[in-house]
Design an enzyme around this catalytic site. Structure first.
Site, short mmCIF file in Angstrom:
data_model
loop_
_atom_site.label_atom_id
_atom_site.label_comp_id
_atom_site.label_asym_id
_atom_site.label_seq_id
_atom_site.Cartn_x
_atom_site.Cartn_y
_atom_site.Cartn_z
N ASP A 160 0.87 -1.17 0.00
CA ASP A 160 0.00 0.00 0.00
C ASP A 160 0.91 1.23 0.00
O ASP A 160 2.12 1.14 0.17
CB ASP A 160 -0.96 -0.02 1.20
CG ASP A 160 -2.17 0.88 0.95
OD1 ASP A 160 -3.20 0.67 1.61
OD2 ASP A 160 -2.10 1.76 0.08
C1 GLC Z 1 -4.40 4.37 -0.18
C2 GLC Z 1 -5.26 3.21 0.28
C3 GLC Z 1 -5.38 2.11 -0.72
C4 GLC Z 1 -5.33 2.68 -2.11
C5 GLC Z 1 -3.94 3.26 -2.33
C6 GLC Z 1 -3.81 3.93 -3.70
O1 GLC Z 1 -3.62 4.81 0.88
O2 GLC Z 1 -4.96 2.62 1.53
O3 GLC Z 1 -6.61 1.40 -0.46
O4 GLC Z 1 -5.60 1.68 -3.07
O5 GLC Z 1 -3.58 4.18 -1.32
O6 GLC Z 1 -4.65 5.02 -3.80
#
Ligand code: GLC
Length: 741
Positions: free
Chosen positions: A285
């Site tokens: 993430d």
């Molecule tokens: C965010 C979220 C994740 C998302 C990613 C890209 O922090 O936790 O669910 O897909 O970043 O936007």
């Protein structure tokens, strides 16, 4: 055998198996030859993902020049780059200006629609309609893929038992069985049956794992749960997504029992890649690799990169740890080249599955983009999915449905004519101007004789009551008051948790003033989580839970308000009586002293009940359904036999209606205590007035299995109760005995 040797052999085992999956992928000649041509830096480039432009969905990282990085082969994927033209421009650089011409993956959070925005996922889950949920994801994929996006960071399949947690809006609620079924439907919808088609997009099961178990319901907070709870509650939807063929997984931010998920070898290499045989790739993430430093698990960025790669994290979203340190780590023998090759092979294999090696520009079609986004067909389906997501929580004295010929309706509240919040969080490329508001929907639904009055009454949050007197004055003129209350879209979603889950601001005060007028009041809730609603439940005759329904908010709610459609939603999550009950969920344990009000020395509260306000699976209809006593095909079931559980459901009312018939079990005695109920089946059936239908569920030994004291999945003989009904509380019960093998 000494512990260290056990540890080493386990690592070898894990490496062998994940290598065998990897070995299968390197059988692909095209990928094998490409891998052989790649330099170490180019391999590490494939493991690197950046957010494009300033479209950030997390803390800003070091600024880069993506076009230059792409040319140098230092980027394998971008997120937040959208549009057929823009993605074609960037893909052209990758394919025609980098040394090896490896195409990019373009990722975006297409969570509940791309431009046509569907209900928030928690709302869609309330439909318990798997084909509707699949269709919603299908349309999201069609629109996103027409705009250059070939990878969505969805479905979010985190089980959530705590309504304070903002991301409860993003998943399918509290139950592992429903969560698993919804996960499958969403992966099918996004990926279709051929991921290489230009109208399908790569799915991503997230956040692996147990992100929803954050202590205190606060986002990113510590997760410390038993391995049994992990496997029985939080992992089933992920396993379902893997079985459905999800091409990617995403690490969760949280630690799990002391080890951050991004560096959690057990989760990723042992469970996902070895036991489940997952052959896609895992992306971190946003910056979660480097956040292991903050967790106190990694020394620095270099150490974080080493730990993440050892744990099986294949791609680095936005921390730039891999691109900065991985080559050194390999050259210094800290990271085996085989791990890099495995990660690259996984990523290249997925790019090939997505069709990028066949035609890297197949997703960049301005014509399809113009033709498909927000078209009438998609809007009509969005309206239908939204209607099916609405849950009728209360309807006293037949208050609903309303007569569309009413002389005067007063529509009051900050969500009534709201052109922003109904999209909900994670609304991708949805635009506020596309929302058809509740006010518009009601005005389009009523007859020309009906006057629709409107007043805002108060803000969603804050202490402002300047408009309240005016709202009450307007309300007094009407035959019926519709109060549209709830949350803003930014009161749920990532990093948007609430410590109080009542109606925000002065909305309850407004509702009480409206109720005091003596006019019939219909409460329409628009919110991203369960709310505490004791006063409304005791004083308002009709309550609709409409979640945040997206583009078609107004028409969908009006269809239900005026009876064009009979509400059929059921709660995918428990609504507590009070915040003090949280965490509260239906599949709890019995304990040795179950809570019985009024009895001493019991698991009760002195000041509130132990029962929730509205239980999991609850939802009313404008008609009524009766259930015949449960019939079992046998009272004693041999281990390898199937227990058939049947009931006949009859629509005893005067309107067509859909009912979600739910099957629960309880294992009365086992070597590990079992929940008082576990959802093991459901069927949404449509019945005309007076129509009856027999519904049969087949239970196998596998359905009755659990993890025993040595964490081995077993089914033990003995007595089982089965329950059938329209929610998890009001059920019929029967019993059977499972015989020993
Ligand atoms: C965010 C979220 C994740 C998302 C990613 C890209 O922090 O936790 O669910 O897909 O970043 O936007």
């Amino acid at each position: 055998m000494k512990p260290i040797r056990i540890f080493l052999s386990a690592i070898m085992m894990v490496s062998i198996l994940s290598v065998s999956v990897f070995a299968a992928q390197t059988q692909d000649r095209q990928i094998r030859l490409l891998l052989q041509r790649m330099t170490l830096e180019e391999k590490i480039g494939q493991l690197t993902q950046y957010s494009y432009g300033m479209d950030l969905t997390g803390p800003a990282g070091e600024p880069i020049k993506p076009e230059e990085e792409i040319r140098k082969g230092r980027i394998g994927s971008l997120l937040n780059a959208t549009g057929a033209e823009k993605t074609r421009e960037l893909q052209t650089i990758a394919v025609e200006e980098s040394r090896l011409g490896i195409p990019l993956l373009f990722g975006l959070d297409v969570i509940h629609g791309y431009r046509t925005i569907f209900p928030i996922p928690l709302g869609e889950a309330a439909s318990w309609d798997l084909s509707a949920i699949e269709q919603s994801a299908r349309i999201a994929a069609i629109e996103a893929s027409a705009a250059g996006v070939n990878w969505t960071f969805a479905p979010m399949v985190d089980i959530a038992r705590d309504p304070r947690w903002g991301r409860i809006m993003e998943g399918a609620g509290e139950d592992p069985y429903l969560g698993a079924e919804v996960a499958r439907a969403r992966v099918r919808g996004f990926q279709g049956n051929d991921l290489g088609r230009s109208d399908t997009i790569l799915a991503c099961a997230k956040h692996f794992a147990a992100y929803g178990a954050a202590q205190a319901g606060r986002d990113y907070s510590t997760v410390d749960i038993s391995r049994r709870t992990l496997h029985e509650i939080y992992l089933p939807p992920f396993k379902a997504a893997a079985e459905a063929g999800a091409g990617t997984f995403m690490n969760a931010f949280n630690e799990l029992n002391g080890i951050p998920c991004t560096g959690n070898r057990y989760l990723v290499r042992e469970v996902l890649k070895k036991r489940w045989g997952f052959d896609g790739f895992v992306v971190s993430d946003w910056d979660s690799i480097k956040e292991m430093i903050v967790h106190g698990f990694a020394e620095d960025g270099r150490h974080a990169a080493e730990l993440a790669m050892h744990a099986g994290c294949d791609m680095d979203m936005m921390s730039a740890a891999y691109i900065a340190h991985m080559a050194d780590l390999v050259r210094q023998g800290k990271v085996p080249p085989a791990q890099i090759d495995e990660a690259v092979t996984r990523i290249l294999s997925v790019k090939k599955r997505v069709g990028l090696f066949k035609d890297p520009y197949q997703y960049c079609s301005p014509e399809r983009e113009r033709e498909l986004l927000l078209n009438d067909k998609h809007q009509a389906i969005a309206r239908d999915v939204a209607r099916k997501s609405i849950v009728l929580l209360k309807n006293e004295n037949g208050t609903l449905p309303l007569d569309r010929d009413l002389k005067r309706i007063a529509l009051i509240g900050p969500l009534a004519d709201n052109q922003t919040d109904p999209l909900g969080s994670w609304s991708a490329k949805g635009e506020d101007k596309d929302i058809i508001t509740l006010r518009r929907g009601i005005m389009d639904a009523v007859s020309s004789n009906t006057e629709v009055l409107f007043a805002r009454g108060c803000d969603i949050d804050g202490e402002g009551t300047q408009d309240m007197a005016e709202a009450v004055r307007v309300a007094c003129k009407a035959d019926v008051i519709i109060a549209a209350l709830g949350e803003s879209k930014n009161m749920s979603g990532e990093a948007h948790c609430r410590g109080d889950i009542g109606l925000p601001g002065r909305q309850l005060e407004l509702l009480q003033k409206l109720q005091a007028t003596g006019k019939p009041v219909v409460l329409v809730l628009m919110n991203g989580r369960p709310l505490t609603l004791v006063w409304p439940s005791q004083n308002i005759p009709a309550i609709l839970e409409t979640w945040l329904l997206g583009t078609q908010t107004g028409p969908a709610i009006a269809d239900v308000l005026f009876g064009k459609v009979n509400p059929s939603g059921k709660l995918p999550v428990t609504f507590p009586y009070a915040l003090g009950q949280v965490p509260i969920f239906y599949n709890h344990k019995m304990t040795g002293r179950p809570g019985v009000k009024g009895q001493a020395y019991r698991s009760t509260y002195a000041d509130i009940p132990v029962e929730p306000l509205y239980p999991f699976g609850f939802g009313l209809s404008y008609t009524q359904f009766s259930y015949s006593p449960i019939r079992l095909n046998r009272a004693k079931v041999a281990y390898d036999e199937i227990a058939n559980v049947s009931t006949t459901v009859t629509n005893t009312g005067s309107r067509q209606g859909a009912e979600v018939v739910q099957l629960y079990i309880r294992d009365l005695k086992a070597s590990v205590t079992r929940p008082v109920k576990e959802l093991k089946g459901f069927s949404k059936i449509d019945l005309k007035p007076g129509e009856s239908r027999k519904v049969t569920f087949a239970l196998t030994a596998e359905d009755l299995a659990f993890y025993n004291q040595t964490m081995t999945k077993v089914t033990e003989p003995g007595k089982f109760e089965v329950f059938v009904g329209g929610n998890s509380r009001d059920v019929l019960k029967a019993e059977f005995t499972l015989l020993s093998k």
